[in-house]
Write an enzyme that holds these catalytic residues in place. Structure first.
Site: not given
Length: 659
Positions: A406, A450, A466
């Protein structure tokens, strides 16, 4: 006598290993080996097979331990090094215990070390284990005052349980009455190990390393409807600066020049409570977007919660979130400059790609975001073990490796958006979590860490996107433990934790234990706020006099009970042999035959044999057994004497007492 009995030695070993057990998860291997070897040496010395070590051997061992501690720990490891030093001292002390004073040193230090276990574990199971450990240590203390020739294994344990039984009421009163105050001093734990997992800067691959840990980050309960997994974004850190290698928070000086954040929403705030684990860092977590700062903290210019002091212990705080919002719809020129900043000359291929997208998309910023998502979805791989990047790192990721976690995707998207003239920033925190239905709370662990992106649009403010969802949408909709369960890199630092996955009954047991710990932690943390109301319910009016009585009355009752038991113990011997003999002598006294103050058992038995001929055999056996115990010191003499006394008492009961 100062020499120790066999039972005392074994009680010491039991107390030592019980004290050591809670620390096995973090102690260095060589120190664990030392703690196992030295008790073995202790047993060999006690049995007479080995002599006590020469002072030179002790000196070598001490120097070796000091060297091991210096090589294993650094100045920043803080309390872990201190506790290791104490445990090493306990282990070395094992090999030179011979007299009572040596055992006292070992057990007194064991009491202190047993308390240090709460620096590393604060669960209800740890509290129960500490109580069990305390029972063993007190039993060992009782055993060292026992006659060396008398190996009574259970008597020290019974005394230990009795003493703790007296202490428990007073402990409960102290818990209820005394206010919770902060420590007079604070000793830091391992400063290098930021146990929250997040740092004030992020390089590609940093967050992926957190998936190797099963450590708890925090737990949360909600007053209203639980947000779905796609909305469980827990905001902790906002990165605005990029130096070509690392994303970091905006400098302190620039923070003061940034405009205040304006949060606009017509939605009803969602209230929740967080039980946050110690991290040694000042940043907290808040459900995106926080509408207010938790008590004892404030919201930064990036609308992330920051505490005034580091979180050096587990804390509980309440907050609220707006799931539908507009954040900072107007951006000042200075803010725009900060969130468009890029290092000069870095990553030319990525800049060229973003500029081409800008030309093709015109003024449509959302179209550029879509182009990036399409690129990630078509040609990129989501992995926990991305390759190392060097040189122009964004170029290397976008055009060469095309594999990342991520942090790679969030950093690359922010770079592309800034290159296209769109203010953007990286946000780090946690996403998802495991819902526990038993106690209705969310558990978030380090592997849930994250990173995502916020980009700014006129009148809309900061919009959360995202990029990981474009590559692996299941990362947002599924729990991280389910998504990564088959990846060998997942929980690589805690391989035993992997055993729970794929095993339904082990998973259920873990959730039950976790629910129990959560209820315990929440109750203990919230008790301070409920303490005054509880005292009002108990006392009616809280004042100094009533508080003193609430403490003094149980104390007097407990001490009176102790005094009554002790005085009663003097009137009636506690030893089974002495009690049986006293009962027999009372039986003779009722028949008019009293034992003289200087008369031995043998002489008394012979005198009674002439007056009670039917008991002559039993009385003769009693005299012989008493003589064997007093002079022959046979190991089984006490049992034979007790049997002889009971036989005499049974025979005496058949003879009626005079009217």
């Amino acid at each position: 006598m100062k020499q120790l009995s066999r039972a005392a030695v074994l009680w010491q070993l039991a107390a030592f290993f019980a004290t050591l057990a809670p620390h096995l998860s973090w102690l260095p291997f060589w120190l664990i080996a030392l703690a196992i070897i030295t008790p073995g040496i202790r047993l060999m010395i006690y049995s007479g097979r080995w002599p006590l070590p020469h002072w030179s051997v002790k000196l070598v061992l001490v120097l070796a331990v000091i060297g091991g501690l210096l090589l294993t720990f650094t100045r920043e490891t803080g309390m872990a090094a201190t506790v290791s030093l104490l445990i090493a001292g306990l282990a070395l002390k094992m090999i030179e215990i011979y007299h009572r004073r040596d055992a006292l040193v070992l057990l007194y230090v064991s009491l202190f070390v047993s308390g240090t276990a709460f620096l590393f574990h604060q669960s209800i199971l740890m509290a129960l284990y500490a109580l069990f450990n305390l029972v063993l240590i007190i039993a060992a203390l009782n055993s060292i005052y026992q006659d060396p020739l008398r190996n009574d294994w259970l008597r020290p344990l019974k005394r230990s349980l009795r003493l703790l039984g007296f202490a428990l009421p007073l402990m409960l009163v102290l818990f209820i009455v005394f206010p919770r105050i902060g420590p007079l001093w604070s000793v830091p734990m391992n400063q290098n190990a930021a146990r929250s997992g997040l740092s004030d800067q992020m390089a590609p691959g940093d967050i992926s390393r957190l998936t190797r840990s099963n450590d708890l980050a925090f737990r949360a309960t909600f007053d209203g409807a639980v947000p779905p997994p796609q909305q469980r974004y827990w905001r902790s850190m906002v990165y605005g600066n990029y130096d070509g290698r690392t994303w970091s928070r905006v400098s302190r000086g620039d923070q003061f020049r940034l405009a205040d954040v304006e949060l606009i929403s017509d939605a009803t705030p969602l209230a929740y409570e967080v039980v946050f684990e110690a991290s040694n860092n000042p940043w907290l977590v808040a459900l995106d977007q926080p509408s207010a700062a938790p008590a004892g903290s404030f919201l930064t210019k990036g609308n992330a919660p920051l505490r005034y002091r580091p979180v050096d212990r587990r804390i509980s705080y309440q907050s609220s979130a707006l799931l539908d919002y507009r954040l900072q719809p107007d951006l000042t020129d200075f803010d725009r400059e900060i969130y468009l900043q890029l290092p000069e000359g870095s990553d030319p291929r990525s800049r060229e790609l973003a500029e081409r997208w800008r030309q093709e998309s015109g003024t449509d910023d959302a179209a550029i975001v879509r182009r990036a998502f399409e690129l990630f979805n078509a040609e990129f791989t989501y992995t926990l073990t991305p390759p190392q990047l060097s040189g122009d790192r964004v170029d290397a990721f976008l055009f060469d490796s095309r594999q990342g976690f991520c942090g790679h995707f969030a950093g690359a998207l922010t770079f592309l958006l800034r290159s296209a003239g769109i203010p953007a920033r990286v946000v780090a925190g946690y996403q998802g979590g495991e819902w526990n239905e038993r106690e209705a709370y969310l558990t978030v662990r380090q592997y849930d860490a994250h990173a995502w992106v916020e980009y700014w649009q006129q009148d809309e403010g900061w919009i959360r996107v995202d990029p990981t969802a474009a590559v692996a949408p299941e990362r947002v909709s599924q729990q991280a433990d389910q998504l990564f369960a088959d990846d060998p890199a997942f929980l690589a630092d805690t391989p035993m934790a992997r055993l729970q996955f794929g095993n339904a009954w082990m998973l259920d047991i873990r959730r039950q234990i976790d629910a129990l710990n959560f209820s315990w932690n929440r109750w203990v943390l919230n008790y301070q706020g409920q303490q005054m109301q509880l005292l009002k319910d108990l006392l009616g009016e809280v004042n100094l006099t009533r508080l003193a009585l609430l403490f003094i009355v149980p104390f007097v009752l407990v001490m009176a009970l102790v005094a009554w038991i002790q005085l009663g113990g003097r009137r009636r011997p506690r030893d089974p042999l002495e009690r049986a003999l006293e009962r027999l002598l009372d039986g003779f006294a009722k028949r008019g035959y009293r034992r003289e103050s200087r008369e031995s058992i043998q002489a008394f038995s012979k005198r009674m044999a002439s007056d009670f001929p039917s008991m002559a055999g039993e009385l003769r056996a009693l005299a012989n057994c008493d003589e064997a115990v007093r002079y022959a010191a046979r190991p089984d003499g006490r049992k034979a004497l007790l049997a002889a006394i009971k036989a005499c008492y049974r025979a005496l009961k058949t003879i009626k007492a005079p009217a």
